[in-house]
Design a protein around this motif. Structure first.
Motif, mmCIF file in Angstrom:
data_model
loop_
_atom_site.group_PDB
_atom_site.id
_atom_site.type_symbol
_atom_site.label_atom_id
_atom_site.label_comp_id
_atom_site.label_asym_id
_atom_site.label_seq_id
_atom_site.Cartn_x
_atom_site.Cartn_y
_atom_site.Cartn_z
ATOM 1 N N UNK A 82 0.902 -1.366 -0.049
ATOM 2 C CA UNK A 82 -0.089 0.079 -0.098
ATOM 3 C C UNK A 82 0.833 1.052 -0.047
ATOM 4 N N UNK A 83 0.498 2.331 -0.662
ATOM 5 C CA UNK A 83 1.248 3.554 -0.607
ATOM 6 C C UNK A 83 0.388 4.616 -0.154
ATOM 7 N N UNK A 84 -0.669 4.127 0.246
ATOM 8 C CA UNK A 84 -1.823 5.229 1.093
ATOM 9 C C UNK A 84 -2.368 4.274 2.414
ATOM 10 N N UNK A 85 -2.465 4.949 3.309
ATOM 11 C CA UNK A 85 -3.088 4.235 4.607
ATOM 12 C C UNK A 85 -4.245 3.822 4.356
ATOM 13 N N UNK A 86 -4.657 2.820 4.544
ATOM 14 C CA UNK A 86 -6.184 2.220 4.501
ATOM 15 C C UNK A 86 -6.640 1.462 5.716
ATOM 16 N N UNK A 87 -7.560 2.180 6.474
ATOM 17 C CA UNK A 87 -8.078 1.585 7.702
ATOM 18 C C UNK A 87 -9.011 0.491 7.381
ATOM 19 N N UNK A 88 -9.466 0.174 6.003
ATOM 20 C CA UNK A 88 -10.498 -0.894 5.930
ATOM 21 C C UNK A 88 -9.762 -2.081 5.306
ATOM 22 N N UNK A 89 -8.329 -2.231 5.424
ATOM 23 C CA UNK A 89 -7.801 -3.528 5.171
ATOM 24 C C UNK A 89 -8.169 -4.644 5.902
ATOM 25 N N UNK A 90 -8.328 -4.716 7.093
ATOM 26 C CA UNK A 90 -8.791 -5.870 7.918
ATOM 27 C C UNK A 90 -10.082 -6.466 7.494
ATOM 28 N N UNK A 91 -11.016 -5.268 6.978
ATOM 29 C CA UNK A 91 -12.607 -5.932 6.484
ATOM 30 C C UNK A 91 -12.023 -6.459 5.080
ATOM 31 N N UNK A 92 -11.316 -5.880 4.399
ATOM 32 C CA UNK A 92 -10.858 -6.538 2.921
ATOM 33 C C UNK A 92 -10.359 -7.722 3.123
ATOM 34 N N UNK A 93 -9.428 -8.004 3.992
ATOM 35 C CA UNK A 93 -8.788 -9.141 4.099
ATOM 36 C C UNK A 93 -9.802 -10.120 4.781
ATOM 37 N N UNK A 94 -10.794 -9.976 5.380
ATOM 38 C CA UNK A 94 -11.897 -10.566 6.134
ATOM 39 C C UNK A 94 -12.489 -11.311 4.634
ATOM 40 N N UNK A 95 -13.141 -10.394 4.170
ATOM 41 C CA UNK A 95 -13.667 -10.736 2.545
ATOM 42 C C UNK A 95 -12.829 -11.742 1.796
ATOM 43 N N UNK A 96 -11.608 -11.412 1.587
ATOM 44 C CA UNK A 96 -10.777 -12.055 0.959
ATOM 45 C C UNK A 96 -10.328 -13.298 1.208
ATOM 46 N N UNK A 97 -10.103 -13.675 2.602
ATOM 47 C CA UNK A 97 -9.709 -14.902 2.931
ATOM 48 C C UNK A 97 -10.919 -15.767 3.439
ATOM 49 N N UNK A 98 -12.320 -15.299 3.356
ATOM 50 C CA UNK A 98 -13.272 -16.246 3.159
ATOM 51 C C UNK A 98 -13.395 -16.766 1.551
ATOM 52 N N UNK A 99 -13.241 -15.984 0.365
ATOM 53 C CA UNK A 99 -13.160 -16.528 -0.673
ATOM 54 C C UNK A 99 -11.979 -17.640 -0.836
ATOM 55 N N UNK A 100 -10.760 -17.243 -0.014
ATOM 56 C CA UNK A 100 -9.577 -18.327 -0.425
ATOM 57 C C UNK A 100 -10.094 -19.699 0.388
ATOM 58 N N UNK A 101 -10.834 -19.480 1.524
ATOM 59 C CA UNK A 101 -11.026 -20.686 2.263
ATOM 60 C C UNK A 101 -12.525 -21.458 1.572
ATOM 61 N N UNK A 102 -13.132 -20.726 0.894
ATOM 62 C CA UNK A 102 -14.286 -21.395 0.075
ATOM 63 C C UNK A 102 -13.707 -22.186 -0.875
ATOM 64 N N UNK A 103 -12.686 -21.758 -1.874
ATOM 65 C CA UNK A 103 -11.883 -22.505 -2.617
ATOM 66 C C UNK A 103 -11.205 -23.513 -1.974
ATOM 67 N N UNK A 104 -10.380 -23.361 -0.976
ATOM 68 C CA UNK A 104 -9.642 -24.498 -0.414
ATOM 69 C C UNK A 104 -10.693 -25.638 0.081
#
Length: 308
Positions: A82-104
């Motif tokens: 990231x080149x800018x601070x984004x406080x929403x990264x934890x929420x984004x990662x939550x959604x993303x890891x859900x997709x990863x687990x769904x595929x796994x």
């Protein structure tokens, strides 16, 4: 050089893809990624083939992405630049890891009596923006919760590391590729502040090759690195404009809320300063949250920033 002049002198290029950042290009190479992993964790893995890249190339949800996702043994790691601070990264990662687990778990049943094992996640952001931030910061999903009472039932933590030149020196010494990447980014920014962006990137690439910085990578990918660097710098510039607009909106919000509450608010005060003023007037954190529409945790963060 004005922004409009920089843009007008560019050579037309293909549309940018989500995977196109210099950071991702560089650390998509398994040897470099393993070096970065070893530096961050203090490990000493030697076999880069032990890494299994699981980045979801086509799983872009609400415009979100992840730069690098990989598995090593029984863990899954999500790395992002990231080149800018984004406080929403934890929420984004939550959604993303859900997709990863769904595929796994795609061929497994969650309704069986057998416990389905999943790889433990680790989330990390490598930050190299221009804001002055600490070497290490922890971002939490619970910061986004409204009216959180007690410990959150669901938490997700993201470690953010400042990888600008001069920061996290021990980490940089452990990962030479990361150190050289930081030097390259600093060169681009330095030259772009005084000359045409195309020329600035070309100069940075040429100098780095001459000085032995990312030599093989830059020689092999010179044209693409130049194009991506220009796009990244433009994106960073646009995000700075967005943050400025949000800052101005915050000032306006602070003034209007202050008027409605009978608090004297100067024209140049931000919402954060207005919150601090309410604190000085004896308002409780809960009351400030109700007035501003922010969460209690956000109010606490505003007040913490003012104390610093």
């Amino acid at each position: 050089m004005k922004k409009s002049e920089q843009v007008s002198e560019k050579t037309p290029t293909a549309n940018r893809q989500y995977k196109d950042t210099v950071f991702r290009m560089l650390f998509s190479e398994k040897e470099n990624l393993l070096s970065l992993y070893n530096a961050v964790t203090g490990s000493h893995y030697q076999n880069a083939e032990a890494l299994k890249i699981v980045t979801l190339e086509n799983a872009i949800y609400m415009g979100m992405k992840n730069d690098l996702a990989f598995m090593l043994e029984t863990n899954i790691y999500l790395y992002e630049h990231q080149s800018t601070i984004n406080p929403n990264i934890p929420l984004r990662d939550l959604i993303y890891i859900g997709i990863e687990y769904q595929q796994y778990l795609n061929d497994k049943s969650l309704y069986s009596s057998k416990l389905q094992k999943i790889p433990a996640p680790k989330f990390m952001v490598f930050y190299n923006g221009t804001d002055d931030v600490e070497d290490r910061m922890e971002l939490k999903l619970s910061s986004a919760y409204e009216h959180l009472a007690g410990e959150p039932d669901l938490e997700l933590k993201v470690l953010m590391l400042n990888v600008n030149e001069g920061h996290n020196k021990d980490l940089m010494e452990q990962c030479q590729t990361l150190k050289e990447y930081a030097i390259y980014v600093a060169r681009v920014r330095k030259y772009a502040s005084a000359q045409n962006l195309n020329d600035a990137v070309e100069r940075a690439i040429t100098e780095c090759i001459k000085e032995g910085i990312l030599v093989d990578f830059l020689r092999k990918n010179r044209s693409e690195v130049k194009m991506v660097s220009i796009l990244e710098y433009d994106k960073e510039w646009e995000e700075k404009k967005l943050r400025k607009a949000e800052y101005e909106a915050g000032k306006s919000d602070g003034i209007e809320i202050g008027k409605s509450e009978g608090i004297k608010i100067g024209r140049e005060e931000t919402l954060a300063e207005m919150i601090y003023n309410m604190k000085q007037h004896g308002y409780s954190i809960e009351k400030m949250a109700d007035i501003t529409g922010k969460s209690v945790r956000q109010i606490e963060q505003y007040l913490q920033c003012n104390r610093q």
